[in-house]
Design an enzyme around this catalytic site. Structure first.
Site, PDB file in Angstrom:
ATOM      1  N   HIS A 125      -3.907  -7.411 -24.708  1.00  0.00           N
ATOM      2  CA  HIS A 125      -3.780  -5.969 -24.936  1.00  0.00           C
ATOM      3  C   HIS A 125      -4.474  -5.588 -26.235  1.00  0.00           C
ATOM      4  CE1 HIS A 125      -2.041  -1.995 -24.419  1.00  0.00           C
ATOM      5  NE2 HIS A 125      -1.694  -2.013 -25.694  1.00  0.00           N
ATOM      6  N   ASP A 137      -2.299   6.923  -8.243  1.00  0.00           N
ATOM      7  CA  ASP A 137      -2.392   6.016  -7.107  1.00  0.00           C
ATOM      8  C   ASP A 137      -3.022   4.725  -7.603  1.00  0.00           C
ATOM      9  OD1 ASP A 137      -2.322   4.986  -4.475  1.00  0.00           O
ATOM     10  OD2 ASP A 137      -2.693   6.983  -3.653  1.00  0.00           O
ATOM     11  N   ILE A 167       3.434   3.208  -8.982  1.00  0.00           N
ATOM     12  CA  ILE A 167       4.673   3.938  -9.273  1.00  0.00           C
ATOM     13  C   ILE A 167       5.817   3.005  -9.631  1.00  0.00           C
ATOM     14  CG2 ILE A 167       4.025   5.852  -7.759  1.00  0.00           C
ATOM     15  CD1 ILE A 167       6.345   4.853  -5.904  1.00  0.00           C
ATOM     16  N   GLU A 169       9.610   9.244  12.331  1.00  0.00           N
ATOM     17  CA  GLU A 169      10.292   7.989  12.671  1.00  0.00           C
ATOM     18  C   GLU A 169      11.804   8.079  12.496  1.00  0.00           C
ATOM     19  OE1 GLU A 169       9.405   4.476  13.065  1.00  0.00           O
ATOM     20  OE2 GLU A 169       7.255   4.713  13.403  1.00  0.00           O
ATOM     21  N   LYS A 220      -6.562  -3.210  22.409  1.00  0.00           N
ATOM     22  CA  LYS A 220      -5.251  -3.743  22.764  1.00  0.00           C
ATOM     23  C   LYS A 220      -4.270  -2.597  23.000  1.00  0.00           C
ATOM     24  CE  LYS A 220      -5.954  -8.048  20.209  1.00  0.00           C
ATOM     25  NZ  LYS A 220      -5.499  -8.922  19.107  1.00  0.00           N
ATOM     26  N   ILE A 280      -0.586  -1.903  23.440  1.00  0.00           N
ATOM     27  CA  ILE A 280       0.715  -2.533  23.243  1.00  0.00           C
ATOM     28  C   ILE A 280       1.672  -2.074  24.347  1.00  0.00           C
ATOM     29  CG2 ILE A 280       2.553  -2.981  21.589  1.00  0.00           C
ATOM     30  CD1 ILE A 280      -0.297  -3.843  20.693  1.00  0.00           C
ATOM     31  N   ARG A 284       2.949  10.242  22.112  1.00  0.00           N
ATOM     32  CA  ARG A 284       3.058  10.835  20.788  1.00  0.00           C
ATOM     33  C   ARG A 284       2.389  12.209  20.816  1.00  0.00           C
ATOM     34  NH1 ARG A 284       5.942   7.137  20.846  1.00  0.00           N
ATOM     35  NH2 ARG A 284       6.070   5.340  19.425  1.00  0.00           N
ATOM     36  N   ARG A 308       7.887  11.034  21.370  1.00  0.00           N
ATOM     37  CA  ARG A 308       8.240  11.619  20.080  1.00  0.00           C
ATOM     38  C   ARG A 308       7.580  12.997  20.009  1.00  0.00           C
ATOM     39  NH1 ARG A 308       6.699   7.648  15.796  1.00  0.00           N
ATOM     40  NH2 ARG A 308       8.519   6.484  16.493  1.00  0.00           N
TER      41      ARG A 308
END
Length: 660
Positions: free
Chosen positions: A104, A347, A369, A434, A526, A528, A535, A619
Site C-alpha cells: 500500500h 461495480d 460491495i 423468482e 440445449k 432443458i 416465460r 411465469r
C-alpha cells in the site's frame, strides 16, 4: 515458495521483479487490461510477465468462483498484491497457507483507501511511505509486515513522489521478501484509533476554490499535476488547467479569484496569491503563465470563477450499486439523458459503462460491495435514491454456489438496506419474478399471489428465498421505521449487454445468451427438459422506462409498493424463443461468418444444472400495479427484442473468432 501475484501499474512491475529476485516461483500473474480512457503513462505488468514467460490473466472478475477454482489449482504458498485495483475475496485470501500480502502506498494506518499518493500532497504532508501488510476482508486493515518512510519535498509533485514511492517499495521488498520466504513474517497490528480513510479521486475534484488558502490551492496543483488530470478553473465558460505554480506573498484586500497581474500571472486566494507558472487553455498546449493569460484574454482585476450552474435546483443523486450490470448500465443511460439526475455507481468492472466514464454527471468507483463498506455508507448518506442491484442471478450458480448466493444476495444487501434506514434514504430494490416460485395462479399478483418454493434439498431456491426474505425485511422497515421503498420485480428482461458470451461459455448466463453462443459456435442448442417452460420476455427499453418512472415517483405513488415489470403479451416457451432466435440468425447479414446450425438437443435439467435444480412451468405477471402507479404499458414486440439482442452479440464477436 510458490507465489501468485495480483499486480498493475509501475508498482506492480517493481513488485513482480522483486519477488523474482528474491527467488520465489511465480505460478501466475493477474493484472488488468488497460482502459483506453485512462492515461497509461506507467509500466505494463502484462508485457513484463509475457517477456518473463509467466502466465498472465486479466479477468473482469477475479473473484468469480471459476477463477477462484483456477487459482486454487495453482496451489500458491503465498499471495502478493501490488497495486491491483480490485479487492480480493476471502476465498482467494485463504488459498495460500503463508497468507496474502498487499503493498500500500502510505504509512498505514494513515491514508487507507484509494489514491494515497495524491491525497498526501493535497493535504500538504511532509512524509509518506509504503507499507506491506497482511490482507484481510477490510481494505488496508491487516497486520503490518514492514514499512518504509519517504520524505516529501516542497517541490515534489505527483509524478516525482510516485517515482520516490516506487524506489522505496523496491527497497522494502528487497529487504523483507527473503525473510518472508524463510517463514519469518513479522506482524504488527494496526492501531485503529490512528486510521484514516480516503476515497477515490475523480478528475472533477481538481476544481480550484480560490477562497481557500493559497497553500491549499498550490498543494492541489502539485497533487494532480501531469500525467494526472490537473487542477483547473474557469474564466467565464472557458476552462483552463494549471500544471505548475508557486506561492507568492500576501495579496491584502484583493478578492479571492481576482487576477492580480498577468505577467507574471498571479491570482488572489484567501490569504495570498498563486503564481501560475505553466498552464493550458481548454484542450490546447501547455504554455507559460503570461501566455496563458493572453490566450484567455485575462487582464488585471478580472475574476476567475466556478463553472456556470445549469440550474439553481440541486440534481437528484442516484446511487447504483452494480452499475456495470445489465439493468445498471441501461438505467444509467436513461438517467443521464435527463439533466436533473446525477449518478454515483460502484461495480467490480466497467466494460458496459465505459461510454459514461467521462460524463460530468457520472461518478464511478471500481469496487466490491462486500468490501467497500465505508464508501457505500458515505454515498448512501450523500444520495437521494439507492438501487442495490448487485446479485448473483444465473440459475446454474444457485445450485453450484448456494452459500455465495445467500451471502451476496441477502447478507450484503441487508447491510445496504440498513444504511438506508439509518440515513432515511429512499431505496428502490430489485426483487425478482423468482419469488413467486411455483405459484399456480394464471398471472402473478404482487399483493395476492402466494410465494411457493420447493424443498430444502433443492438449492436452486436459495436465490428466490434470499430475495423474498429481503422483500419482507424491507416491508417491515417501511411499516415500523418509516423506510421509503419500492420493490420492483423484473420478468425476463432482454436486450443488448444482457451479459456476455464468455459468461455463457462457463454456463453463467441467461437463457438467450446461451442460445446465441450455441449458434455462434455451431454447437447444438440445449433445450432443458424439452424447453417447454414458458416465460414472459420483456424488452430492456420497456423495463428501464418503468424503472425510471419508479425513480421519478410522481405524486409518491410508488412509495411502499411492489411492482411487477414484465410484458404479459410476450409469453413464449424456451423452445419458441430458440426457434425465433434461429429464424433471426438465419436472416442476419453476418450469418455467413458463423458455422452451420447444429440442431436442437433435449437435455435433462438434472444433468445440466445438477440434482438441486427444480424448474417452473410458467411465469406471467399481472401489471395492474405498474399501470396504476406508473401509467406504464410495455410496447415492444418480442421479435424486435430478440433481433436487437442477437445483433448486439453477433457484432461483438471478433472477426477472427468468427472465421475460426
Amino acid at each position: 515458495m510458490k507465489a501468485v501475484i495480483f499486480a498493475y501499474h509501475d508498482m506492480g512491475c517493481q513488485g513482480v521483479q522483486a519477488v523474482l529476485d528474491a527467488g520465489y516461483e511465480i505460478a501466475a500473474i493477474f493484472t488488468h487490461a488497460d482502459n483506453p480512457a485512462e492515461n497509461t503513462f506507467f509500466g505494463s505488468v502484462s508485457r513484463l510477465a509475457a517477456g518473463l514467460g509467466i502466465p498472465v490473466y486479466a479477468p473482469d472478475n477475479v473473484n468469480h468462483p471459476i477463477w477462484v477454482d483456477r487459482i486454487a489449482e495453482l496451489a500458491p504458498d503465498i499471495i502478493f498484491s501490488f497495486y491491483y485495483r480490485n479487492l480480493l475475496s476471502e476465498e482467494i485470501l485463504h488459498l495460500a497457507p503463508a497468507g496474502a500480502f498487499n503493498l500500500h502506498g502510505s504509512l498505514l494506518p494513515a491514508y487507507r483507501g484509494r489514491a494515497p499518493l495524491n491525497w498526501v500532497l493535497v493535504n500538504g504532508e511532509s512524509e509518506t511511505g509504503v507499507t506491506l501488510h497482511r490482507m484481510v476482508k477490510r481494505a488496508d486493515a491487516g497486520e503490518i509486515v514492514a514499512s518504509q518512510r519517504v520524505a516529501i519535498a516542497q517541490d515534489d509533485v505527483a509524478l516525482t513522489l510516485h517515482h520516490k514511492l516506487c524506489q522505496a517499495a523496491r527497497q522494502l521488498l528487497n529487504s523483507i521478501l527473503p525473510t518472508m520466504k524463510c517463514g519469518d513474517i513479522p506482524s504488527v497490528p494496526q492501531r485503529e484509533s490512528d486510521a484514516t480513510y480516503y476515497g477515490r479521486r475523480r478528475p472533477e475534484d481538481g476544481l480550484i476554490d480560490w477562497h481557500k488558502p493559497v497553500s491549499t490551492v498550490h498543494n492541489l496543483v502539485r497533487a494532480v499535476a501531469a500525467p494526472w488530470p490537473g487542477a483547473f478553473s474557469y474564466n467565464g465558460s472557458q476552462k483552463f488547467t494549471i500544471w505548475s505554480s508557486r506561492i507568492c506573498p500576501d495579496a491584502q484586500g484583493v478578492l479571492p479569484g481576482s487576477v492580480i497581474s498577468v505577467s507574471p500571472l498571479r491570482v488572489a486566494c484567501a490569504d495570498g496569491a498563486l503564481e501560475i507558472i505553466t498552464g493550458q487553455a481548454g484542450d490546447g498546449i501547455t504554455v507559460q503563465g503570461s501566455q496563458l493569460a493572453q490566450t484567455l484574454g485575462l487582464v488585471a482585476g478580472a475574476r476567475l470563477n466556478r463553472p456556470p450552474a445549469t440550474s439553481g435546483k440541486r440534481r437528484i443523486r442516484v446511487l447504483i450499486l452494480g452499475v456495470n450490470g445489465f439493468i445498471g448500465n441501461h438505467l444509467t443511460e436513461r438517467l443521464l439523458n435527463e439533466e436533473n439526475y446525477e449518478v454515483y455507481g460502484m461495480d467490480i468492472g466497467s466494460n458496459a459503462i465505459s461510454r459514461f466514464l467521462l460524463h460530468p454527471r457520472f461518478h464511478f468507483v471500481e469496487g466490491d460491495i462486500s468490501i467497500h463498506s465505508e464508501w457505500i455508507e458515505y454515498h448512501v448518506k450523500k444520495c437521494d435514491v439507492v438501487l442495490p442491484l448487485v446479485a448473483i442471478a444465473t440459475p446454474i450458480e444457485y445450485t453450484r454456489n448456494p452459500l455465495r448466493v445467500f451471502e451476496l444476495d441477502f447478507e450484503e444487501n441487508l447491510r445496504i438496506i440498513r444504511y438506508c434506514v439509518k440515513y432515511r434514504k429512499r431505496v428502490v430494490f430489485p426483487s425478482t419474478s423468482e419469488v413467486y416460485g411455483m405459484c399456480t395462479d394464471a398471472s402473478f399478483d404482487e399483493d395476492k399471489s402466494n410465494l411457493i418454493v420447493g424443498p430444502v434439498n433443492k438449492p436452486r431456491w436459495i436465490y428466490s428465498v434470499s430475495k423474498q426474505l429481503l422483500d419482507r425485511v424491507i416491508w417491515a422497515y417501511g411499516e415500523k421505521e418509516g423506510l421509503r421503498f419500492t420493490l420492483f420485480r423484473p420478468f425476463n428482461w432482454m436486450g443488448p449487454r444482457l451479459d456476455s458470451l464468455s459468461a455463457a461459455r462457463i454456463g453463467s448466463s441467461r437463457a438467450i445468451t446461451q442460445l446465441i453462443l450455441n449458434l455462434v459456435e455451431g454447437t447444438p442448442i440445449k433445450l432443458i427438459d424439452g424447453g417447454q417452460q414458458k416465460r414472459c420476455f420483456t424488452d430492456i427499453r420497456d423495463g428501464i422506462e418503468a424503472l425510471f418512472r419508479i425513480i421519478v415517483n410522481e405524486g409518491d405513488r410508488c412509495d411502499g409498493k411492489i411492482i411487477n415489470i414484465g410484458n404479459p403479451d410476450n409469453e413464449a416457451s424456451i423452445q419458441e424463443l430458440a426457434t425465433l432466435l434461429l429464424d433471426s440468425f438465419d436472416k442476419h447479414p453476418l450469418r455467413c461468418h458463423f458455422p452451420p446450425f447444429a440442431g436442437f438437443q433435449v437435455v435433462a435439467s438434472r444433468s445440466y444444472y445438477g440434482k438441486g435444480y427444480q424448474d417452473v412451468a410458467h411465469r406471467k405477471p399481472s401489471i395492474d400495479n405498474a399501470r396504476r402507479c406508473l401509467g406504464w404499458e410495455p410496447s415492444i414486440a418480442m421479435r424486435d427484442t430478440v433481433e436487437e439482442t442477437l445483433d448486439f452479440f453477433l457484432r461483438s464477436v471478433d472477426v477472427a473468432e468468427r472465421a475460426s
